[in-house]
Design an enzyme around this catalytic site. Structure first.
Site, PDB file in Angstrom:
ATOM      1  N   GLU A  85       0.845  -1.269  -0.448  1.00  0.00           N
ATOM      2  CA  GLU A  85       0.179   0.004  -0.055  1.00  0.00           C
ATOM      3  C   GLU A  85       0.805   1.319  -0.066  1.00  0.00           C
ATOM      4  O   GLU A  85       0.484   1.963  -0.516  1.00  0.00           O
ATOM      5  CB  GLU A  85      -0.681   0.104   0.855  1.00  0.00           C
ATOM      6  CG  GLU A  85      -1.733  -1.168   1.079  1.00  0.00           C
ATOM      7  CD  GLU A  85      -1.369  -2.220   1.494  1.00  0.00           C
ATOM      8  OE1 GLU A  85      -0.409  -3.048   1.872  1.00  0.00           O
ATOM      9  OE2 GLU A  85      -1.789  -3.197   0.850  1.00  0.00           O
TER      10      GLU A  85
ATOM     11  N   HIS B 110     -11.582  -5.585   8.092  1.00  0.00           N
ATOM     12  CA  HIS B 110     -12.474  -5.188   6.619  1.00  0.00           C
ATOM     13  C   HIS B 110     -13.990  -4.714   7.482  1.00  0.00           C
ATOM     14  O   HIS B 110     -14.540  -4.539   6.201  1.00  0.00           O
ATOM     15  CB  HIS B 110     -12.960  -6.296   5.955  1.00  0.00           C
ATOM     16  CG  HIS B 110     -12.329  -7.241   6.071  1.00  0.00           C
ATOM     17  ND1 HIS B 110     -10.993  -7.833   6.531  1.00  0.00           N
ATOM     18  CD2 HIS B 110     -11.729  -7.203   4.361  1.00  0.00           C
ATOM     19  CE1 HIS B 110      -9.638  -8.713   5.615  1.00  0.00           C
ATOM     20  NE2 HIS B 110     -10.542  -8.720   4.121  1.00  0.00           N
TER      21      HIS B 110
HETATM   22  C1  LIG Z   1      -1.990  -4.423   4.591  1.00  0.00           C
HETATM   23  C2  LIG Z   1      -2.967  -5.675   3.933  1.00  0.00           C
HETATM   24  N1  LIG Z   1      -3.216  -5.173   1.788  1.00  0.00           N
HETATM   25  C3  LIG Z   1      -4.266  -6.021   1.862  1.00  0.00           C
HETATM   26  C4  LIG Z   1      -4.869  -7.349   1.849  1.00  0.00           C
HETATM   27  C5  LIG Z   1      -6.097  -7.884   1.464  1.00  0.00           C
HETATM   28  N2  LIG Z   1      -5.597  -9.793   0.881  1.00  0.00           N
HETATM   29  C6  LIG Z   1      -5.858 -10.095   1.514  1.00  0.00           C
HETATM   30  S1  LIG Z   1      -5.287 -12.216   1.508  1.00  0.00           S
HETATM   31  C7  LIG Z   1      -4.347 -10.746   0.090  1.00  0.00           C
HETATM   32  C8  LIG Z   1      -3.204 -11.403  -0.927  1.00  0.00           C
HETATM   33  C9  LIG Z   1      -2.587 -12.537  -0.672  1.00  0.00           C
HETATM   34  O1  LIG Z   1      -2.117 -13.344  -1.440  1.00  0.00           O
HETATM   35  P1  LIG Z   1      -0.260 -13.932  -0.627  1.00  0.00           P
HETATM   36  O2  LIG Z   1       0.711 -12.732  -0.186  1.00  0.00           O
HETATM   37  O3  LIG Z   1       0.211 -14.454  -2.236  1.00  0.00           O
HETATM   38  O4  LIG Z   1      -0.989 -15.178   0.010  1.00  0.00           O
HETATM   39  P2  LIG Z   1      -2.034 -16.238  -0.469  1.00  0.00           P
HETATM   40  O5  LIG Z   1      -3.286 -15.712  -0.182  1.00  0.00           O
HETATM   41  O6  LIG Z   1      -1.860 -16.806  -1.576  1.00  0.00           O
HETATM   42  O7  LIG Z   1      -1.470 -17.422   0.562  1.00  0.00           O
HETATM   43  C10 LIG Z   1      -4.553  -9.255   0.112  1.00  0.00           C
HETATM   44  C11 LIG Z   1      -3.827  -8.595  -0.691  1.00  0.00           C
HETATM   45  C12 LIG Z   1      -4.204  -7.956   3.745  1.00  0.00           C
HETATM   46  N3  LIG Z   1      -5.368  -8.556   4.309  1.00  0.00           N
HETATM   47  N4  LIG Z   1      -3.600  -7.281   4.165  1.00  0.00           N
END
Ligand SMILES: Cc1ncc(C[n+]2csc(CCOP(=O)(O)OP(=O)(O)O)c2C)c(N)n1
Ligand SMILES: Cc1ncc(C[n+]2csc(CCOP(=O)(O)OP(=O)(O)O)c2C)c(N)n1
Ligand SMILES: [Mg+2]
Ligand SMILES: [Mg+2]
Lengths: 324, 374, 324, 374
Positions: free
Chosen positions: A60, A129
């Site tokens: 972000e 959220h």
């Molecule tokens: C700081 C933050 N930004 C955005 C989100 C929204 N979000 C939840 S899961 C996700 C993707 C995460 O991807 P990854 O790190 O590859 O983990 P995976 O879900 O594939 O296990 C996002 C953008 C969040 N939870 N926290």
């Protein structure tokens, strides 16, 4: 008249803004192919290509910091923080740069950046959220903060924010994304930073914004049965605050309730109370009261209904106000 | 899935890892070692110009320290010892390219032609900064560590979208490499192939904290591979090596091959700022040892050996240095006290009347104060 | 009695806290050999070694995030954010974890973390070194925020904050670090979250905290010449706020001025005004007024005196209050 | 200064860079390739236990998806396809070691013995999380991406200060590697030689964003050298390879040699969460292709070839899977609605009476609502 949801109206606003000015870019996490987790950016990439509508890495501060650089170059970035609770990593770029660059540069550097953030609770989500972090931005000099509460404003305020040259945080009431209304788009509404009386009344002024405007309107309707005439004001702009409209109303009613989901302490209601008790001191027949969330972290989904202001909480405050 | 590499056409790490030794072209005695990979494509005038910029920079820097001692500047962050790194790096940029500096980039500013008087206003507190970034493509000094790396990256992304042949250069320090923002900046730059060069002056210290408290990496240049960009390092007290290495990175970025990371090894000869007391955390011996590789002395020897530096040139450069230092001093001395009402002037393009009450209050306070005085 | 500066008192408080409990750690940027840019951690490393007093990499989120991990392990971390304007990179760890972990864990995970932050202006510094960001933390449920205004409180509140099991942000009024007083250390003072009447008076209540307490006391002294009897309250705790003490005072005076350096909109003064106008509605003879910084970014050094509240600004508000 | 390397005794990058190919021990047909560098030091019972954990995990995962469809969970993030990565990684830890998970670590939880019913309460919203982290050294699920990497690092720093032989393991995703926090965590871990292992499940996706939008690096494992720690990668669908690689990293950390970074290559077979719609951003073909390397099928073939898996064992494992899934379902179904007054209970150890007014208000609201209902 055609029926449109708030999410569709914002989507159309983004679409038209990009059509009107090819320096407008839209980016963030999952805003491209997916169209955003709430589909607010649905089909924008299709329409304007992946150079102007793109997914970023999951960072972000990176999103906002590059938005600032893009704006310095001459673009008009519109970026999304996926949820209220995930805008915090960008906080330094918000407060130390987005808010201060123009002042620092003595007016030489202007940052027409729009930051869209779905905010607030009521959707049964997991932690982080459902937050209402508006105070963090509204207290930060150099930023402007607005929140649309109606379908028409969803379109019009999005257009106005993108068209404005100051950095603006647009807080989208996520639980109202699916709220429908009959509006023909495009539509223009009141100036971006003006509050609007959504329902005139004589007994008590109820001030709300974003998701709580609808709740306040419902409270006003329910209040009728009690014989109470409530005036509902949609604040629309949380920074700057349109104090005059609030004062004018309380000069008539003598009573005011401020409603928001955010924690009570240092929520927008505190500033409104501080200003109105000063500017309408002799008109107040009761203290300004607040119907807000509690001074606790946002609760789990199964308990959120006890945290969130609802019609009853608003009417309790109205009754309390009338008891003075 | 497990088997196959996680990306379509991953780059070869060997193209991204830094060479074992930092690039070094000039010996302390001024002897030049030609290096085909790092040609010094400069004519005599340009070679003299490098010298001029370093001398002017050092002179203005010293003047700024004096001004702080005289109470004309609240604080000042000297770049003494880093002239070659800053001038060599900035000299590799084209006119249209942009510099995103930290708060210690006087040498880069001089190279870009920025009015040093206006630049240093922020240390006096006349205003929060007072040069026009769009005049010499030199962004405002950034005090929050590492944050400007993202602005440089975003700016470069914008230029690329426009097919505008601009390269941006983000200057930051060894300490800044620990912050999240440069990490995110390099991540974005790699992913979007942004034409940005991350130029790190490793001056060994972050206020009182030595480099080994910032990273356990073999060198800072080894961070680049983790972002899919080449990591270079050079002797940052060797202006020709720094120029040549940066030049290559800049033109590579301009040609669309993406970002690069440069570690220029140098040393912060002065205190962190005029408020700092280095005796608390480093030895005189270390400082003297470092002083031996003075970048200007070394380059002067080179120019002299090459017969490019006669008394006329020296005098000329001295005169220019004196002139710029004087211009800067006068600008600071003659700086107006500033109009308090300006507090409200630049915050917003359109303040929608929000400041009215507060403006009235301040105006009244000023009037009252005026009466008291007068 | 021996003469001590605020900085020395805090330093002694840290020293004694580390001596009393070997789980107390002190870390941040330049807190070791240098002893902190204000020398508040002077000689702590000498006394307790570089395992317990250490410099970190230059990364504020890293400082606070590792503090949380250290606390989960069982340590009692005291960490420093070098300046108010440099705490923002840690904002996510502040709001999403430090503030919420205990509630999230249903009380199973307690984080006895103390975050020291030199704050406020008046020292002629460059940008980002003079900010008053207290609202950001005071609005965040789960955090506690305090600010010592006297030399004795510099020692006692530091000890109390470190001894407490909740996460506490201690805002140290940097421009008062060199303020002297005769106190014998160790000393204990009022409970951490109680406000204190520093000077009794009958006409107007002046509420201040941190650096502004001394200014308020000067204003009260100056007010005497005008024949005004001002009651000065040192808030001490910005979260939670000791409302009772404020209400008790205004029930006597009927008038209140809140003083702070922070921008007026959504500053601590807004919350105090909102609470007191509600709880002492019938006792107020004038609206609660605010003598604060402006809603602008903190100005350059040469203009800061026009931004900061001073004796005149406070007395102007007093006079305005008395004019009702 | 310029000449000398910037650090006293820099590590040799070659000791830190990942091998060209991810470690891989099991072929899809279940054939085991022994590798002296990565011995599988497990007895038959342990080999069966790995299988048991993966099967139980998958079963509970499927049950959770059903519960969400039945409206019993608000949302759920499935780990389908990542069982080997999670179980293999967690199995390498000792009893006293700590896991700092993201929100998708069901397999790690099962391996640690965490009550999956309590674990999943946060998806129901009974409470924000409801297992005791100190019971199985399994921290709370962390939803803000990458933030837990710093907690794991701080915890490990604390253990090291105490000479307590604890290793911590931070699980995060490919997307998380773009955030500032994991960068700062790895920076701290390297500098303080903290006994922490950064275990990245590269499942190719961050919601709808593919890996090449997160980094231009050759592999994620190439990030490690930039922090002075070794970067390993392994076939994350090969439970033995994942175990062996992690085991080595964990014991290395325990012995005081510092942190390590592991990239386990796997694939997120399910949608990001039950709210997600993958058809918008990836093809059925890709998913089917990925499905072919199912980690459990592969490991079952291995066990069968080795004669370690007869019907009794299969039945036994099935029974345990069913039992755990049932326990979880019952826990969720029977979850109490919760007491609204609990909102105020855990915010502070000592709320100093701050909540009194608000408690009174909520109590009154509840009473009023009660009257209406009753
Ligand atoms: C700081 C933050 N930004 C955005 C989100 C929204 N979000 C939840 S899961 C996700 C993707 C995460 O991807 P990854 O790190 O590859 O983990 P995976 O879900 O594939 O296990 C996002 C953008 C969040 N939870 N926290
Ligand atoms: C976010 C942030 N944290 C802390 C500071 C305080 N600070 C100013 S300079 C500095 C050290 C910077 O070191 P380095 O990046 O090596 O640059 P150098 O000063 O050596 O040029 C610190 C900690 C700051 N300006 N910004
Ligand atoms: Mg440095
Ligand atoms: Mg992923």
């Amino acid at each position: 008249m055609s029926t449109t949801t708030l999410a569709q109206a914002i989507n159309r606003g983004l679409h038209d803004a990009m059509g009107a000015d090819d320096r407008v870019l839209m980016f963030g996490e999952d805003v491209g192919a997916l169209g955003g987790v709430f589909r607010v950016t649905d089909r924008l990439q299709e329409a304007y290509g992946s150079d102007r509508v793109y997914d970023t890495p999951l960072a972000e501060s990176g999103i906002l910091g590059t938005a600032i650089g893009l704006a310095m170059y001459g673009m008009r970035p519109v970026c999304e923080m996926q949820f209220d609770g995930f805008a915090y990593p960008a906080f330094e770029q918000f407060t130390s740069h987005l808010a201060k660059m123009r002042n620092r540069s003595r007016g030489r550097v202007t940052l027409p950046v729009t930051v869209r953030i779905p905010f607030g609770g009521g959707i049964g989500a997991v932690e982080h959220h459902s937050e209402s972090p508006e105070t963090y931005w509204a207290h930060t000099a150099g930023l402007k903060v607005v929140s649309p509460a109606t379908v028409a404003d969803g379109y019009a305020m999005t257009r106005a924010a993108i068209a404005a040259d100051d950095p603006i945080v647009v807080l989208e009431p996520k639980r109202r994304y699916w709220m429908k209304d009959d509006v023909d788009l495009p539509v223009t509404t009141e100036p971006l930073h003006k509050a609007v009386v959504r329902r005139p009344g004589d007994d008590v002024t109820v001030v709300a914004y974003g998701p709580m405007v609808r709740t306040a309107m419902e409270a006003a309707a329910a209040g009728e049965d009690e014989g109470w005439s409530l005036e509902v004001i949609d604040l629309r702009s949380l920074s700057p605050i349109d104090t005059d409209t609030l004062v004018a109303s309380v000069q008539k009613t003598g009573r005011m309730i401020v409603v928001h989901e955010a924690a009570q302490t240092l929520g927008i209601g505190s500033e409104i109370a501080a200003r109105v008790q000063q500017e309408a001191f002799y008109h107040l027949e009761a203290p300004i009261l607040r119907a807000t969330g509690f001074d606790t972290p946002y609760p789990p989904a199964m308990l959120e209904s006890f945290f969130l202001p609802d019609v009853d909480r608003i009417l309790d405050r109205v009754e309390e106000s009338l008891s003075y | 899935m497990g088997e196959r590499s996680s990306r379509a056409d991953p780059p070869d790490p060997n193209d991204l890892l830094p060479p074992p030794e930092p690039v070094h072209l000039l010996d302390p005695d001024g002897t030049l070692h030609e290096d085909p990979d790092h040609p010094v494509d400069l004519d005599d005038d340009q070679l003299r110009l490098l010298y001029r910029h370093m001398v002017v920079t050092r002179r203005v820097d010293r003047e700024a320290i004096n001004l702080q001692r005289q109470g004309q500047l609240g604080v000042y962050a000297s770049l003494l010892g880093q002239e070659a790194a800053q001038v060599g790096g900035a000299f590799a940029l084209a006119e249209q390219d942009w510099v995103f500096p930290s708060y210690r980039e006087l040498g880069a500013a001089v190279t870009r032609g920025v009015d040093t008087g206006k630049l240093l206003h922020l240390f006096r507190g006349t205003w929060l900064s007072d040069h026009d970034p769009y005049e010499h493509q030199f962004a405002l000094y950034a005090i929050p560590i590492g944050t400007q790396a993202l602005h440089a990256t975003g700016f470069a992304m914008g230029a690329r979208l426009d097919d505008n042949p601009i390269v941006t250069m983000a200057y930051f320090g060894d300490g800044a490499t620990s912050e999240g923002d440069p990490h995110e900046a390099m991540t974005f730059a790699g992913v979007f192939k942004a034409p940005v060069v991350f130029f790190v002056q490793n001056n060994q210290w972050a206020i009182s904290v030595p480099l080994d408290r910032q990273t356990a990496a073999p060198t800072l240049a080894h961070k680049a591979v983790g972002y899919g960009m080449p990591g270079y390092h050079c002797d940052g007290n060797d202006v020709l090596a720094t120029y040549a290495v940066t030049r290559r990175a800049v033109e590579r970025a301009r040609s669309g091959e993406g970002p690069a990371f440069i570690e220029a090894l140098t040393y912060r000869m002065e205190a962190h700022t005029t408020s700092d007391d280095p005796t608390r955390y480093r030895t005189k011996e270390e400082e003297e040892e470092a002083g031996k590789t003075d970048p200007i002395a070394r380059y002067r020897r080179f120019l002299t050996n090459e017969g490019l530096l006669d008394d006329d040139v020296e005098e000329q450069v001295e005169a220019e240095a004196k002139a710029e230092a004087t211009r800067m001093r006068d600008e600071i001395y003659e700086a107006p006290h500033g109009d308090p009402m300006e507090l409200f002037e630049h915050v917003y393009v359109d303040d929608t009347g929000h400041f009215e009450r507060q403006k009235v209050q301040l105006a009244a306070e000023l009037a009252a104060a005026g009466e008291v005085e007068g």
